[in-house]
Design an enzyme around this catalytic site. Sequence first.
Site, short mmCIF file in Angstrom:
data_model
loop_
_atom_site.label_atom_id
_atom_site.label_comp_id
_atom_site.label_asym_id
_atom_site.label_seq_id
_atom_site.Cartn_x
_atom_site.Cartn_y
_atom_site.Cartn_z
CG ASP A 72 61.54 38.76 45.89
OD1 ASP A 72 62.57 38.66 46.63
OD2 ASP A 72 61.80 38.42 44.86
CG ASP A 118 63.10 41.70 41.59
OD1 ASP A 118 62.85 42.46 42.76
OD2 ASP A 118 63.73 40.75 41.41
CG ASP A 152 71.90 36.54 37.20
OD1 ASP A 152 70.93 36.55 36.55
OD2 ASP A 152 71.87 36.19 38.70
#
Length: 452
Positions: free
Chosen positions: A74, A76, A155
């Site tokens: 996917d 983003d 992160d």
Amino acid sequence: MLKKLLRLPLINSLTKKSPTLHHTIVPREKHNISRRNISRSAIKVMQRLEEGGFEAYLVGGGVRDLLLGGHPKDFDVATNATPEQVRNLFRSSRIIGRRFKIVHVRFGREIIEVTTFRGHHTEDTSGNHSARSDDGMLLRDNVYGDIRSDAVRRDFTVNALYYTLDHFSIHDFTGGMQDIARRKIRIIGDPETRYKEDPVRLLRAVRFAGKLDFTLDKATAEPIARLAPLLGNIASARIFDEVLKLFMGGYGASLLPLMEQYGLLAQVFPDLAATLADGNELGRKLVEQALHNTDHRIRTDQRVTPAYIFASLLWPPLCAEEARLRASGMQGNLAHQQAAQTVIQRQLQITAIPKRFTQSMREIWELQYRLQSRSGQRAQRNFEHPRFRAAYDFVLMREAAGEDLQGLGDWWTRYQNTDEAGREALVADLGKKEGSGKRRRRPRRRKPQQTH
Ligand code: ATP
Ligand code: MG
């Protein structure tokens, strides 16, 4: 080539108060991302945002996996447009999430996730945009900022690379390109603070290390085992989602030893961790076999269900509990039912497994016994059970892990591969083999019934 570009010093500490960001721009000819490998929908989203006067970047796993030559599942997009502004630009889009607002833009079956740049939190959290719990956990994070503040809120450094359609370059603020080249998972900022903000990052660190076959940077790895109990503060629905990402991503087998090593298995599957730590070698083989099979199925585009994975991961604790109950004098079938109930209830405290899956788990487990009874019409009835296929696979898996089920898997394989006459013969043959012993026992069992 990468190395030459990356002569910048490593950033060891990026605190939220004093972010010392080194901004590197990697031009098109110095990286291997080709526009052709990016989803057309993601490109459309970026173009539309830019036409609307906003900034738009591809970020996260998509950029990371493209740099590593993989095929991202996917894409983003990060932007300076607010969720409401994004929503207004795309007809089929909706805002989701409370903790982190994001916009899902739909193109047919594909969904592009668009997030607004996160900003820094002020100490005053009286506003409604961000909130932190007493132990440092971020409860809400809807403070917006720019690309720099967004980068340091992410992160790991390898997840904080921004690809832009403007000259097709990559913007790196945290040393992510160097970490990709050195195959390192490094958390951004002070590790302990960042894990406390969101303990799920403990699982994510290990997941990316296993998935990408990267090593964990020393300072990133150090607090993991110590802070693992913080996972107890996370909602069971989120841990369930995370477990699926861990074990249904196609690299679950490599994650099991890492999770044990970092004390994460004991948090997420405490009963399994306890029986493995106890030296249950058969249980360990079974779980390894299950994860290998699952990885293989995922890589070859076969269906996998969470019910099967959970049934496998909880099989060793189920057997241990059942043995305990039998030893205390409980009759076999009852001991099985009760053990299943106990093991599932305990696991539900940690991972919110939806009911449809716990139901299938119970059926797969129960069929492990029922598949042994094959005489008369029983074989046919078992064969028609909606969970037969999963239960049969489970039998084969137990055998592959070294359990001796006296040819049960092979018998069922032959049963499936033959016609009606062949099946009758198989069942009859079974009667012959079980033969005399059974006949001798039967009258003895009937006797007490006749006296009633
Ligand atoms: P994959 O989709 O392959 O599992 P990913 O890196 O894309 O990996 P996502 O969960 O899709 O992971 O998140 C997208 C990006 O959002 C991440 O790359 C990271 O930059 C950021 N992100 C996700 N979860 C967190 C978190 N808990 N804390 C900080 N940043 C996060
Ligand atoms: Mg992703």
